[in-house]
Design an enzyme around this catalytic site. Sequence first.
Site, PDB file in Angstrom:
ATOM      1  N   LYS A  35      -7.825  20.070  -4.860  1.00 43.34           N
ATOM      2  CA  LYS A  35      -8.602  19.012  -4.920  1.00 43.34           C
ATOM      3  C   LYS A  35      -8.071  18.881  -3.876  1.00 43.34           C
ATOM      4  O   LYS A  35      -6.930  19.008  -2.793  1.00 43.34           O
ATOM      5  CB  LYS A  35      -7.527  17.502  -5.979  1.00 43.34           C
ATOM      6  CG  LYS A  35      -6.490  17.567  -6.616  1.00 43.34           C
ATOM      7  CD  LYS A  35      -6.150  16.567  -7.498  1.00 43.34           C
ATOM      8  CE  LYS A  35      -4.690  16.392  -6.969  1.00 43.34           C
ATOM      9  NZ  LYS A  35      -3.827  16.107  -8.838  1.00 43.34           N
ATOM     10  N   ARG A 130      -3.686   6.416 -17.563  1.00 44.22           N
ATOM     11  CA  ARG A 130      -4.863   6.300 -16.236  1.00 44.22           C
ATOM     12  C   ARG A 130      -5.921   7.169 -16.970  1.00 44.22           C
ATOM     13  O   ARG A 130      -6.962   6.962 -17.365  1.00 44.22           O
ATOM     14  CB  ARG A 130      -3.843   7.425 -14.874  1.00 44.22           C
ATOM     15  CG  ARG A 130      -4.981   7.320 -13.659  1.00 44.22           C
ATOM     16  CD  ARG A 130      -4.137   8.104 -12.407  1.00 44.22           C
ATOM     17  NE  ARG A 130      -3.979   9.514 -13.174  1.00 44.22           N
ATOM     18  CZ  ARG A 130      -3.024  10.431 -12.297  1.00 44.22           C
ATOM     19  NH1 ARG A 130      -3.489   9.988 -10.679  1.00 44.22           N
ATOM     20  NH2 ARG A 130      -3.166  11.292 -12.377  1.00 44.22           N
ATOM     21  N   TYR A 263      -0.379   1.179  23.038  1.00 42.44           N
ATOM     22  CA  TYR A 263      -1.717  -0.538  22.701  1.00 42.44           C
ATOM     23  C   TYR A 263      -0.298  -1.740  22.039  1.00 42.44           C
ATOM     24  O   TYR A 263       0.700  -0.800  20.824  1.00 42.44           O
ATOM     25  CB  TYR A 263      -1.784   0.191  21.278  1.00 42.44           C
ATOM     26  CG  TYR A 263      -3.657   0.537  21.562  1.00 42.44           C
ATOM     27  CD1 TYR A 263      -4.268  -0.331  22.379  1.00 42.44           C
ATOM     28  CD2 TYR A 263      -3.905   2.007  21.016  1.00 42.44           C
ATOM     29  CE1 TYR A 263      -5.622   0.921  22.775  1.00 42.44           C
ATOM     30  CE2 TYR A 263      -4.853   1.962  21.155  1.00 42.44           C
ATOM     31  CZ  TYR A 263      -5.948   1.686  22.586  1.00 42.44           C
ATOM     32  OH  TYR A 263      -7.068   2.346  23.052  1.00 42.44           O
ATOM     33  N   MET A 311      -5.771   6.813  18.785  1.00 42.37           N
ATOM     34  CA  MET A 311      -7.118   6.998  18.034  1.00 42.37           C
ATOM     35  C   MET A 311      -6.757   9.087  18.289  1.00 42.37           C
ATOM     36  O   MET A 311      -6.879   9.936  16.909  1.00 42.37           O
ATOM     37  CB  MET A 311      -8.282   6.451  18.020  1.00 42.37           C
ATOM     38  CG  MET A 311      -9.068   7.755  16.926  1.00 42.37           C
ATOM     39  SD  MET A 311     -11.062   7.329  17.090  1.00 42.37           S
ATOM     40  CE  MET A 311     -10.873   5.754  16.696  1.00 42.37           C
TER      41      MET A 311
END
Length: 368
Positions: A35, A130, A263, A311
Amino acid sequence: MTPLIRARIDGGALLHNLQHLKSRAPRSRVMAVIKANAYGHGLVATARILQSADALAVARLEEGVLLREAGIQNRIVLLEGVPDASQLEAAARYQFDLVVHEPGGVAMLRAWRGEHRFELWLKIDTGMNRLGFRPEQAVGVWESLYALRPRALRVMTHLAAADQVDGLMVARQMERFAPTLEQIGAAAGRGAVAAPEVSIANSAATLALPGLHADWIRPGIALYGVSPFDGSTGATHGLKPAMRLEAAVIAVREVPAGETVGYAGRWRAARPTRIAIIGAGYGDGLLRSFPDGMPVLVNGHSAPLAGRVSMDMIAVDVTDLPPVQVGDIAQIWGAELPVERQAEAAGTIPYELLCSVRQRVPRSYTND
Ligand SMILES: *Cc1c(COP(=O)(O)O)cnc(C)c1O
């Protein structure tokens, strides 16, 4: 052309890990869990490499469809089942095994009028809370599913803490599962059919709890050569890491003492510093939460992160390294810098780092 960033996937390592897990659980069949884009390793390519597994497991129908459309013919199990009748129709067409984990799933199958006879996995919730039916409902559900004449009906449960050494949660879950299996076995016996096949073990249980291997193991993370346990790496358990995430240096610059990098100026140069800019950022799957000081390997030498992950880029301090040039390669994680350690440094688990690697990152596959 060498890409700026790439995930190199070692097919030989994937196969080694599959073999290793088989040898740990020699009497069990293997459902290889692929998955989430095979934990970032590439869904279809990984499925092709792991073709010798007895089954492949994905979470959702869409993942299974991608596999079938790529020509994968293995048994494919949908771990979350299907949510509605249109998906049930598709599951029949594509011949997927279904996990049945809530009453709506039983109702849908009862209403099924197609030719196809499904292979089903009844999921029993033994404490994870779950997916799955509670133990006291399990026999009733098993009987109603059996009455629908599925091609196969197997039983599974999922462990919430198979990686914990004290084993308390595992013990509590098995205290519920064992009698439930006995009741289902007895119900099967009354109908003169064999007791169903059973699946319990994820990677951690496959490696550490041989008593729980049962008929089918369901390893995920260990297939990729990564440890499911805190504080160890895959190598400790005889596994080989299958992914190396690497990116090129795209600039090198000198930063005077007192200036900041990146940043918000999170990192400040305490001395005249040589900074290498590497073409890998959160747009590729690195996490913006990576802390200053977290290492990457530049030309094989450890270099600490300096400033926020952007990014498409990170900055690392290479002042103390042999000269670094544009085009040199940095390893974000891989055999020499285990993803388990990187995850620990980043305050997360290797599962999250691996399946964060974005689609835009090219994967290359080798087979040695
Ligand atoms: C993801 C998953 C697994 C594999 O877990 P790992 O810890 O990666 O081995 C097994 N079973 C189920 C139901 C899962 O959802």
